[in-house]
Scaffold this motif. Structure first.
Motif, short mmCIF file in Angstrom:
data_model
loop_
_atom_site.label_atom_id
_atom_site.label_comp_id
_atom_site.label_asym_id
_atom_site.label_seq_id
_atom_site.Cartn_x
_atom_site.Cartn_y
_atom_site.Cartn_z
N ALA A 156 -34.86 -16.15 -15.07
CA ALA A 156 -33.99 -17.30 -15.31
C ALA A 156 -32.69 -16.85 -15.97
O ALA A 156 -31.60 -17.36 -15.65
CB ALA A 156 -34.70 -18.33 -16.19
N GLU A 157 -32.79 -15.89 -16.89
CA GLU A 157 -31.60 -15.36 -17.55
C GLU A 157 -30.65 -14.70 -16.55
O GLU A 157 -29.44 -14.90 -16.59
CB GLU A 157 -32.01 -14.35 -18.63
CG GLU A 157 -30.84 -13.72 -19.37
CD GLU A 157 -31.29 -12.67 -20.37
OE1 GLU A 157 -30.41 -12.19 -21.12
OE2 GLU A 157 -32.47 -12.32 -20.41
N ARG A 205 -30.50 -15.30 -13.31
CA ARG A 205 -29.95 -16.34 -12.44
C ARG A 205 -28.81 -17.09 -13.13
O ARG A 205 -27.80 -17.40 -12.50
CB ARG A 205 -31.04 -17.33 -12.02
CG ARG A 205 -32.04 -16.73 -11.06
CD ARG A 205 -33.15 -17.75 -10.71
NE ARG A 205 -34.14 -17.13 -9.87
CZ ARG A 205 -34.02 -16.95 -8.56
NH1 ARG A 205 -32.95 -17.36 -7.94
NH2 ARG A 205 -34.98 -16.37 -7.87
N ALA A 206 -28.96 -17.35 -14.42
CA ALA A 206 -27.90 -18.03 -15.17
C ALA A 206 -26.64 -17.15 -15.24
O ALA A 206 -25.52 -17.64 -15.06
CB ALA A 206 -28.38 -18.39 -16.57
N LEU A 207 -26.83 -15.86 -15.48
CA LEU A 207 -25.69 -14.95 -15.53
C LEU A 207 -25.01 -14.88 -14.16
O LEU A 207 -23.79 -14.89 -14.06
CB LEU A 207 -26.13 -13.56 -15.99
CG LEU A 207 -25.05 -12.50 -16.16
CD1 LEU A 207 -23.91 -12.97 -17.04
CD2 LEU A 207 -25.68 -11.22 -16.72
N TRP A 208 -25.80 -14.84 -13.09
CA TRP A 208 -25.26 -14.84 -11.73
C TRP A 208 -24.36 -16.06 -11.50
O TRP A 208 -23.24 -15.94 -11.03
CB TRP A 208 -26.42 -14.84 -10.73
CG TRP A 208 -26.01 -14.91 -9.30
CD1 TRP A 208 -25.84 -16.04 -8.54
CD2 TRP A 208 -25.72 -13.81 -8.42
NE1 TRP A 208 -25.47 -15.71 -7.26
CE2 TRP A 208 -25.39 -14.35 -7.16
CE3 TRP A 208 -25.72 -12.43 -8.59
CZ2 TRP A 208 -25.06 -13.56 -6.08
CZ3 TRP A 208 -25.39 -11.64 -7.49
CH2 TRP A 208 -25.07 -12.20 -6.26
N ARG A 209 -24.88 -17.24 -11.85
CA ARG A 209 -24.10 -18.47 -11.67
C ARG A 209 -22.82 -18.43 -12.48
O ARG A 209 -21.75 -18.79 -11.97
CB ARG A 209 -24.94 -19.70 -12.06
CG ARG A 209 -25.98 -20.08 -11.04
CD ARG A 209 -26.63 -21.42 -11.35
NE ARG A 209 -27.28 -21.44 -12.66
CZ ARG A 209 -28.53 -21.03 -12.89
NH1 ARG A 209 -29.26 -20.56 -11.90
NH2 ARG A 209 -29.04 -21.10 -14.09
N ASN A 210 -22.91 -17.98 -13.73
CA ASN A 210 -21.72 -17.92 -14.58
C ASN A 210 -20.69 -16.94 -14.04
O ASN A 210 -19.48 -17.23 -14.07
CB ASN A 210 -22.10 -17.55 -16.01
CG ASN A 210 -22.78 -18.68 -16.73
OD1 ASN A 210 -22.65 -19.85 -16.36
ND2 ASN A 210 -23.56 -18.36 -17.75
#
Length: 82
Positions: free
Chosen positions: A9-10, A12-17
């Motif tokens: 999840a971490e 994936r969040a960095l990817w989106r950001n």
């Protein structure tokens, strides 16, 4: 994200950001592997499990992706704030 592994999840969040960043306006699909590698190294650095070469690779990729002031300067990129 590349389907080559299960992403946390971490990650994936960095990817989106990262793909929402101003720098991403200059990236195309050819940047996907470099961004994925940056994320792998960055998460290892952040959680304290990175080796010295991983930390160095993170810094190197960050510059090439324009994620650092020095990298942006080298690429001739300027982020305009309106």
């Amino acid at each position: 994200m590349p389907k080559t592994r299960d992403w946390s999840a971490e990650e994936r969040a960095l990817w989106r950001n990262l793909w929402k960043s101003p720098q991403a306006n200059e990236w195309d699909d050819s940047y996907i592997p470099a961004v994925a590698a940056y994320i792998c190294h960055a998460v290892a650095v952040y959680d304290g499990s990175a080796s010295a070469w991983q930390a160095q690779e993170m810094r190197h990729l960050g510059g090439q992706l324009g994620l650092t002031p020095a990298g942006m300067l080298a690429l001739g990129w300027v982020v305009r704030h309106e």
